[in-house]
Design an enzyme around this catalytic site. Structure first.
Site, mmCIF file in Angstrom:
data_model
loop_
_atom_site.group_PDB
_atom_site.id
_atom_site.type_symbol
_atom_site.label_atom_id
_atom_site.label_comp_id
_atom_site.label_asym_id
_atom_site.label_seq_id
_atom_site.Cartn_x
_atom_site.Cartn_y
_atom_site.Cartn_z
ATOM 1 N N GLU A 189 78.349 -48.503 -29.333
ATOM 2 C CA GLU A 189 78.002 -47.085 -29.141
ATOM 3 C C GLU A 189 77.282 -46.538 -30.383
ATOM 4 O O GLU A 189 77.703 -45.544 -30.989
ATOM 5 C CB GLU A 189 79.248 -46.263 -28.761
ATOM 6 C CG GLU A 189 79.827 -46.731 -27.441
ATOM 7 C CD GLU A 189 80.851 -45.801 -26.804
ATOM 8 O OE1 GLU A 189 81.358 -44.886 -27.466
ATOM 9 O OE2 GLU A 189 81.129 -45.984 -25.594
ATOM 10 N N GLU A 308 81.846 -51.767 -21.165
ATOM 11 C CA GLU A 308 82.919 -50.786 -20.938
ATOM 12 C C GLU A 308 82.626 -50.114 -19.607
ATOM 13 O O GLU A 308 81.576 -49.478 -19.448
ATOM 14 C CB GLU A 308 82.983 -49.741 -22.070
ATOM 15 C CG GLU A 308 83.461 -50.329 -23.379
ATOM 16 C CD GLU A 308 83.665 -49.299 -24.478
ATOM 17 O OE1 GLU A 308 83.996 -48.137 -24.172
ATOM 18 O OE2 GLU A 308 83.481 -49.686 -25.648
HETATM 19 O O1 AHR Z 1 87.467 -47.443 -24.375
HETATM 20 C C1 AHR Z 1 87.750 -46.363 -25.224
HETATM 21 C C2 AHR Z 1 86.548 -45.953 -26.072
HETATM 22 O O2 AHR Z 1 85.537 -45.480 -25.240
HETATM 23 C C3 AHR Z 1 85.877 -47.035 -26.873
HETATM 24 O O3 AHR Z 1 86.473 -47.258 -28.103
HETATM 25 C C4 AHR Z 1 84.518 -46.498 -27.074
HETATM 26 O O4 AHR Z 1 83.562 -47.525 -27.246
HETATM 27 C C5 AHR Z 1 84.273 -45.646 -25.839
HETATM 28 O O5 AHR Z 1 83.754 -44.423 -26.161
#
Ligand code: AHR
Length: 512
Positions: A189, A308
């Site tokens: 991110e 994610e």
């Molecule tokens: O999954 C939780 C968080 O969500 C992670 O650490 C981050 O990469 C995302 O914003």
């Protein structure tokens, strides 16, 4: 409830599901069925790691029940150590004798007042991956450590026996053989917590880290930090800056969460559909990112890594009642999100290299929930079980004739919206066909006739079904098997299968 070929809840029409054998969509990388595990809340400590001296059954400190359940669903890849946590992680804190390791500020400590004991570091994590048979996927910290630090981490992990000082350190820590970590994320991110960069700045950072990382060991696959959700400007901006450089990229990530503002276990029918329609939108989103990638001629080196994804409900509904940050309960609705998303991934497997659901245990859309001696699987786990036959399979085109649009009102603004009732994907491997179907209607079943085109399927099939009369149903420590997949061998009469409302099914049949 298990009814392979009868009408349920008054709907007796039949829809044809065409399975077009000659229309190949690509190979479904087993890595699409991966998970994410971050040092956050209860994921690592209590979830994965209980410690060698715990009274909870464990294998070298890892929760035995978790290892056992994971092995049943063919784990392919596990991402670690974050997420945001990765951005302040120094890998050197997590090696050597455990009682000598430092306690550090965890990225998340302002949210939950918890600190990082570093009991699980590189050696332990690799040990866990080996136990469950998954490939590790490491996220490198490019915000707070230098390219040289990452070179040293790669050296520690991948240099063969008896060569460098870091390798000898690995050996002294009990691991003479290299870990051969193949997948490395270059930041996380980077548009946010991972450095607050612009896509142009990140493109330069990526080049810098990539050249050092690739120089450190052969065969690494480097994953670029891609967009959040529908931030197409990120993909466009990065590709504009990067596409004419020397290319060292092997994948480009995408993060896609479906958020709900309501209660994860008590929701209205409109909230059911709203969440599912958010999940369905990932298809448009990944295709649009993909078109930018292709537009810059990057499709060979930048297949999507959706590292994610999943549902993100308000905090506090999990068994720890808010103690474990982001831990949430998981109902049939979450299972439907997983089923729909994985069908979309299968149908777009030509564009996707890997996907890791967030997160494995005690967090966002988890496969497991635990607390001390308590341990349960969630409905989402059962979707991964139902879908495991797709891993490594050849995806083929499948279409439902007259698939219905279900209309609903967006609970946030009252606007009319709609979603397709049936989600499906199909693949074959070793002369076996796997078809997975999610009926997204909250209240109407569907009869579906399988019509293979260009192949004949044996009528003796195995059907797995995840279903419950109440779509709010979930598992608890008191009622751990309230929701689970049931498998049966049946003879499919007229190739028709009944798919109850709010259910997920898999059909496995020999190809004759
Ligand atoms: O999954 C939780 C968080 O969500 C992670 O650490 C981050 O990469 C995302 O914003």
């Amino acid at each position: 409830m298990f009814q392979p070929s009868f009408c349920l809840r008054g709907n007796c029409s039949v829809k044809n599901l065409y399975l077009y054998m000659p229309e190949k969509l690509g190979t479904i990388a087993p890595e699409i069925y991966g998970y994410f595990s971050e040092h956050i809340g209860g994921v690592i400590y209590d979830g994965i790691w209980v410690g060698e001296h715990s009274s909870i059954p464990n294998i070298r400190g890892f929760r035995s029940a978790l290892v056992e359940k994971l092995k049943q669903i063919n784990p392919s890849v596990l991402r670690w150590p974050g997420g945001c946590f990765a951005e302040t992680y120094d890998w050197r804190d997590g090696i050597g004798p455990r009682d000598k390791r430092p306690v550090r500020i965890n990225w998340w400590h302002q949210n939950d007042n918890r600190y990082e004991p570093n009991e699980v570091g590189t050696d332990e994590f690799v040990d866990f991956c080996r136990l469950i048979g998954a490939q590790p996927y490491f996220a490198a910290n490019i915000t707070a450590t230098t390219p040289l630090d990452i070179r040293d981490w790669i050296d520690y992990c991948n240099t063969p026996h008896g060569v460098t000082s870091y390798e000898k350190l690995r050996e002294a820590n009990g691991n003479p053989e290299p870990f051969n970590i193949k997948y490395w994320g270059v930041g996380n991110e980077t548009w946010g917590g991972g450095g607050n960069m612009t896509p142009e700045v990140y493109a330069h950072e990526f080049r810098k880290y990539a050249v050092i990382m690739n120089n450190s060991a052969p065969g690494l696959e480097l994953i670029g930090s891609g967009a959040n959700h529908s931030d197409y400007n990120w993909t466009k901006g990065f590709m504009e800056e990067f596409s004419n450089s020397e290319r060292h990229m092997n994948g480009f990530s995408l993060h896609y969460y479906c958020g709900s503002s309501g209660n994860p276990t008590q929701f209205s029918i409109d909230e059911w559909y709203q969440l599912l329609s958010q999940a369905a939108s990932i298809e448009y989103c990944l295709r649009r990112h993909w078109s930018y990638i292709c537009g810059f001629g990057m499709e060979r080196c930048a297949k999507l890594v959706i590292d994610e994804w999943g549902t993100w409900h308000p905090d506090g509904s999990g068994p720890s009642k808010g103690y474990n940050l982001f831990e949430q309960q998981n109902t049939i609705r979450d299972a439907a999100v997983a089923a729909l998303t994985l069908n979309i991934f299968n149908n777009n497997c030509d564009k996707i290299k890997m996907a890791t659901i967030a997160q494995l245990i005690n967090n966002l859309q988890s496969l497991f929930l635990s607390s001390g001696e308590h341990f349960i699987t969630t409905p989402t786990y059962h979707v991964f079980d139902l879908y495991k036959g797709h891993q490594g399979g050849s995806a083929i085109k499948s279409t439902i004739e007259n698939n219905e649009d279900i209309a609903f009102a967006n609970p946030h603004n009252g606007h009319g919206n709609h979603i397709q009732k049936i989600s499906v994907s199909a693949s074959h491997k070793n002369n076996k066909m796997t078809v997975t179907i999610a009926n997204l209607s909250a209240d109407t079943s569907e009869n579906i006739r399988l019509i293979p085109v260009g192949a004949v399927l044996d009528e003796n099939v195995e059907i797995g079904m995840l279903n419950h009369m109440d779509y709010h149903a979930h598992n608890t420590f008191e009622n751990p098997e309230n929701v689970k997949a049931v498998y049966k061998k049946v003879i499919l009469t007229d190739s028709i299968i009944n798919v109850p409302a709010a259910s997920v099914i898999s059909i496995t049949a020999d190809i004759r």
